[in-house]
Design a protein around this motif. Structure first.
Motif, PDB file in Angstrom:
ATOM      1  N   LEU A 176       0.921  -1.422   0.038  1.00 47.21           N
ATOM      2  CA  LEU A 176       0.044  -0.016   0.071  1.00 47.21           C
ATOM      3  C   LEU A 176       0.751   1.352   0.001  1.00 47.21           C
ATOM      4  O   LEU A 176       0.455   2.481  -0.686  1.00 47.21           O
ATOM      5  N   ILE A 177       1.895   1.377   0.597  1.00 40.99           N
ATOM      6  CA  ILE A 177       2.928   2.393   0.957  1.00 40.99           C
ATOM      7  C   ILE A 177       3.523   2.795  -0.655  1.00 40.99           C
ATOM      8  O   ILE A 177       3.586   3.723  -1.041  1.00 40.99           O
ATOM      9  N   PHE A 178       3.817   1.458  -1.151  1.00 41.12           N
ATOM     10  CA  PHE A 178       4.529   1.559  -2.510  1.00 41.12           C
ATOM     11  C   PHE A 178       3.417   1.956  -3.620  1.00 41.12           C
ATOM     12  O   PHE A 178       3.759   2.956  -4.422  1.00 41.12           O
ATOM     13  N   ALA A 179       2.237   1.670  -3.361  1.00 36.20           N
ATOM     14  CA  ALA A 179       1.126   1.980  -4.295  1.00 36.20           C
ATOM     15  C   ALA A 179       1.096   3.590  -4.240  1.00 36.20           C
ATOM     16  O   ALA A 179       0.582   4.499  -5.067  1.00 36.20           O
ATOM     17  N   LEU A 180       0.815   4.192  -2.873  1.00 36.92           N
ATOM     18  CA  LEU A 180       0.790   5.450  -3.024  1.00 36.92           C
ATOM     19  C   LEU A 180       1.884   6.375  -3.369  1.00 36.92           C
ATOM     20  O   LEU A 180       1.740   7.148  -3.761  1.00 36.92           O
ATOM     21  N   GLY A 181       3.245   5.799  -3.322  1.00 35.48           N
ATOM     22  CA  GLY A 181       4.386   6.330  -3.924  1.00 35.48           C
ATOM     23  C   GLY A 181       4.373   6.413  -5.328  1.00 35.48           C
ATOM     24  O   GLY A 181       4.614   7.436  -5.750  1.00 35.48           O
ATOM     25  N   ALA A 182       4.120   5.307  -6.070  1.00 39.46           N
ATOM     26  CA  ALA A 182       3.953   5.192  -7.506  1.00 39.46           C
ATOM     27  C   ALA A 182       2.612   6.529  -7.845  1.00 39.46           C
ATOM     28  O   ALA A 182       2.904   6.998  -8.783  1.00 39.46           O
ATOM     29  N   LEU A 183       1.470   6.406  -7.067  1.00 46.31           N
ATOM     30  CA  LEU A 183       0.573   7.290  -7.466  1.00 46.31           C
ATOM     31  C   LEU A 183       1.014   8.932  -7.039  1.00 46.31           C
ATOM     32  O   LEU A 183       0.498   9.667  -7.808  1.00 46.31           O
ATOM     33  N   SER A 184       1.688   8.828  -6.166  1.00 50.20           N
ATOM     34  CA  SER A 184       2.305  10.435  -6.123  1.00 50.20           C
ATOM     35  C   SER A 184       3.268  10.797  -7.193  1.00 50.20           C
ATOM     36  O   SER A 184       3.261  12.020  -7.613  1.00 50.20           O
ATOM     37  N   PHE A 185       4.276   9.686  -7.830  1.00 45.41           N
ATOM     38  CA  PHE A 185       4.842  10.110  -9.069  1.00 45.41           C
ATOM     39  C   PHE A 185       3.696  10.461 -10.098  1.00 45.41           C
ATOM     40  O   PHE A 185       4.223  11.396 -10.857  1.00 45.41           O
ATOM     41  N   VAL A 186       2.751   9.577 -10.292  1.00 41.69           N
ATOM     42  CA  VAL A 186       1.845   9.878 -11.327  1.00 41.69           C
ATOM     43  C   VAL A 186       1.369  11.287 -11.107  1.00 41.69           C
ATOM     44  O   VAL A 186       1.045  12.098 -12.175  1.00 41.69           O
ATOM     45  N   THR A 187       0.991  11.594  -9.987  1.00 38.69           N
ATOM     46  CA  THR A 187       0.027  12.748  -9.649  1.00 38.69           C
ATOM     47  C   THR A 187       0.951  14.068 -10.068  1.00 38.69           C
ATOM     48  O   THR A 187       0.495  15.106 -10.482  1.00 38.69           O
ATOM     49  N   ILE A 188       2.227  13.948  -9.741  1.00 34.53           N
ATOM     50  CA  ILE A 188       3.127  15.091 -10.023  1.00 34.53           C
ATOM     51  C   ILE A 188       3.563  15.162 -11.754  1.00 34.53           C
ATOM     52  O   ILE A 188       3.553  16.150 -12.118  1.00 34.53           O
ATOM     53  N   THR A 210       3.149  19.825  -5.916  1.00 40.38           N
ATOM     54  CA  THR A 210       4.334  19.010  -5.766  1.00 40.38           C
ATOM     55  C   THR A 210       4.661  19.092  -4.130  1.00 40.38           C
ATOM     56  O   THR A 210       5.158  17.963  -3.624  1.00 40.38           O
ATOM     57  N   ALA A 211       4.704  20.286  -3.849  1.00 40.39           N
ATOM     58  CA  ALA A 211       5.066  20.595  -2.391  1.00 40.39           C
ATOM     59  C   ALA A 211       4.306  19.522  -1.338  1.00 40.39           C
ATOM     60  O   ALA A 211       4.560  18.986  -0.335  1.00 40.39           O
ATOM     61  N   LEU A 212       2.999  19.727  -1.678  1.00 36.80           N
ATOM     62  CA  LEU A 212       1.944  18.950  -0.731  1.00 36.80           C
ATOM     63  C   LEU A 212       1.984  17.363  -1.166  1.00 36.80           C
ATOM     64  O   LEU A 212       1.949  16.907  -0.037  1.00 36.80           O
ATOM     65  N   VAL A 213       2.235  16.973  -2.088  1.00 40.83           N
ATOM     66  CA  VAL A 213       2.329  15.686  -2.329  1.00 40.83           C
ATOM     67  C   VAL A 213       3.544  15.082  -1.780  1.00 40.83           C
ATOM     68  O   VAL A 213       3.327  14.082  -0.799  1.00 40.83           O
ATOM     69  N   CYS A 214       4.629  15.911  -1.688  1.00 40.05           N
ATOM     70  CA  CYS A 214       5.878  15.438  -0.961  1.00 40.05           C
ATOM     71  C   CYS A 214       5.713  15.356   0.701  1.00 40.05           C
ATOM     72  O   CYS A 214       6.067  14.559   1.312  1.00 40.05           O
ATOM     73  N   LEU A 215       5.183  16.549   1.059  1.00 41.91           N
ATOM     74  CA  LEU A 215       4.792  16.495   2.652  1.00 41.91           C
ATOM     75  C   LEU A 215       4.062  15.415   2.916  1.00 41.91           C
ATOM     76  O   LEU A 215       4.052  14.742   4.148  1.00 41.91           O
ATOM     77  N   SER A 216       2.807  15.197   2.118  1.00 43.55           N
ATOM     78  CA  SER A 216       1.872  14.172   2.571  1.00 43.55           C
ATOM     79  C   SER A 216       2.544  12.676   2.696  1.00 43.55           C
ATOM     80  O   SER A 216       2.205  12.046   3.408  1.00 43.55           O
ATOM     81  N   PHE A 217       3.376  12.472   1.606  1.00 43.65           N
ATOM     82  CA  PHE A 217       4.090  10.984   1.484  1.00 43.65           C
ATOM     83  C   PHE A 217       4.979  11.213   2.784  1.00 43.65           C
ATOM     84  O   PHE A 217       5.039  10.110   3.564  1.00 43.65           O
ATOM     85  N   TRP A 218       5.852  12.083   3.103  1.00 36.11           N
ATOM     86  CA  TRP A 218       6.446  12.008   4.203  1.00 36.11           C
ATOM     87  C   TRP A 218       5.765  11.967   5.590  1.00 36.11           C
ATOM     88  O   TRP A 218       6.225  11.183   6.334  1.00 36.11           O
ATOM     89  N   PHE A 219       4.497  12.425   5.851  1.00 36.96           N
ATOM     90  CA  PHE A 219       3.674  12.576   6.946  1.00 36.96           C
ATOM     91  C   PHE A 219       3.096  11.002   6.792  1.00 36.96           C
ATOM     92  O   PHE A 219       3.251  10.545   7.982  1.00 36.96           O
ATOM     93  N   VAL A 220       2.813  10.333   5.708  1.00 40.62           N
ATOM     94  CA  VAL A 220       2.528   8.796   5.967  1.00 40.62           C
ATOM     95  C   VAL A 220       3.516   7.940   6.424  1.00 40.62           C
ATOM     96  O   VAL A 220       3.533   7.164   7.222  1.00 40.62           O
ATOM     97  N   LEU A 221       4.706   8.054   5.785  1.00 41.69           N
ATOM     98  CA  LEU A 221       6.109   7.484   6.314  1.00 41.69           C
ATOM     99  C   LEU A 221       6.282   7.570   7.719  1.00 41.69           C
ATOM    100  O   LEU A 221       6.498   7.067   8.504  1.00 41.69           O
ATOM    101  N   ASP A 222       6.132   8.916   8.270  1.00 42.90           N
ATOM    102  CA  ASP A 222       6.164   9.213   9.605  1.00 42.90           C
ATOM    103  C   ASP A 222       5.393   8.753  10.590  1.00 42.90           C
ATOM    104  O   ASP A 222       5.572   8.247  11.627  1.00 42.90           O
ATOM    105  N   LEU A 223       4.118   8.672  10.090  1.00 38.51           N
ATOM    106  CA  LEU A 223       3.044   8.242  10.692  1.00 38.51           C
ATOM    107  C   LEU A 223       3.043   6.726  10.969  1.00 38.51           C
ATOM    108  O   LEU A 223       2.625   6.082  11.910  1.00 38.51           O
ATOM    109  N   ASN A 224       3.664   5.967  10.082  1.00 33.86           N
ATOM    110  CA  ASN A 224       3.987   4.537  10.056  1.00 33.86           C
ATOM    111  C   ASN A 224       4.861   4.107  11.005  1.00 33.86           C
ATOM    112  O   ASN A 224       4.824   2.727  11.216  1.00 33.86           O
ATOM    113  N   THR A 225       5.515   5.087  11.776  1.00 31.20           N
ATOM    114  CA  THR A 225       6.420   4.667  12.389  1.00 31.20           C
ATOM    115  C   THR A 225       5.665   4.908  14.112  1.00 31.20           C
ATOM    116  O   THR A 225       5.503   5.792  14.491  1.00 31.20           O
ATOM    117  N   LEU A 226       4.867   3.805  14.545  1.00 29.01           N
ATOM    118  CA  LEU A 226       4.018   4.086  15.524  1.00 29.01           C
ATOM    119  C   LEU A 226       4.503   4.328  16.875  1.00 29.01           C
ATOM    120  O   LEU A 226       3.753   5.246  17.712  1.00 29.01           O
TER     121      LEU A 226
END
Length: 248
Positions: A176-188, A210-226
């Motif tokens: 799911l994380i990889f799918a979100l990263g790939a879709l982030s590429f596509v969105t940009i 672009t800034a929002l997509v990068c920040l959103s993906f960083w937030f997802v990675l950060d939130l995944n570290t419980l």
């Protein structure tokens, strides 16, 4: 993997912005099918937002579940210490000791959970405490409310611990994380592939998105570290229990 995807995402974003700036400076005329391209871009962005919201909600629920279980554990430990004060001295001391050992074991070996089961001090304290109140607290005292209450509190503590450990291992699937990263590429990159309008508004919009997509993906990675990061599970209730005057 998440860090590598994040780095690639940032590099692709920088490249996209460089190409877009070049297009903007050339002032290429707008394509005749621009409205249709806008629709395609909006559709892809909507898919991205839906997936992003799904991932964030799942991760946030995991963190909230751990916090809720920790609060329940701290509350049960406090009640258990109070129960120990009404028990005969030898049994009460053992119950109180196991409550303290349990809190220390959680903070030392389960925050975050360790793979080595031999260091599971919390489970050992829990089993020792349950064994302490399995039999009557004294030879001349029948089974009654004090022992029953302590057994019930140990059972509640064991259930809260099991729920917390289950939530602690419920990290978001790498797929799911990889799918979100790939879709982030596509969105940009979609605006560039389809043909970005060569004007300052379009260029500025791409910078913001672009800034929002990068920040959103960083937030997802950060939130995944419980147990670390900007938003993480809080061990404060157990620390407060150990620091309370009644627990010392």
């Amino acid at each position: 993997m998440g860090l590598a995807v994040m780095i690639c995402l940032v590099l692709a974003s920088v490249a996209a912005l460089v190409v877009t700036e070049h297009v903007r400076k050339e002032h290429r005329p707008e394509r005749p099918d621009a409205p249709a391209l806008d629709y395609v871009n909006t559709f892809i962005s909507t898919l991205y937002m839906v997936l992003l919201a799904l991932v964030v909600v799942v991760q946030w629920q995991n963190v909230d579940q751990i916090n809720s279980d920790v609060r329940n554990e701290a509350s049960t430990l406090t009640a258990l210490v109070q129960t120990a004060q009404r028990m005969p001295a030898s049994e009460g001391t053992m119950v109180r000791t196991t409550a303290l050992d349990y809190a220390k074991g959680v903070l030392g070996g389960e925050w975050p959970p360790k793979a080595d089961a031999s260091t599971d001090a919390a489970a050992l304290a829990l089993s020792t405490g349950q064994a302490t109140v399995t039999h009557p607290v004294a030879a001349n005292v029948p089974l009654g409310t004090i022992e029953d209450q302590a057994i019930g509190q140990y059972q509640a503590l064991a259930q809260s611990r099991a729920d917390r450990l289950a939530a602690s291992t419920s990290e978001t699937s790498p797929v799911l994380i990889f799918a979100l990263g790939a879709l982030s590429f596509v969105t940009i990159l979609t605006p560039l592939v389809l043909g970005l309008r060569a004007n300052a508004v379009a260029f500025g919009g791409l910078i913001i998105s672009t800034a929002l997509v990068c920040l959103s993906f960083w937030f997802v990675l950060d939130l995944n570290t419980l147990f670390h990061g900007l938003i993480h599970a809080d061990s404060g209730p157990l620390s407060d229990f150990l620091a309370a005057p009644g627990a010392n």
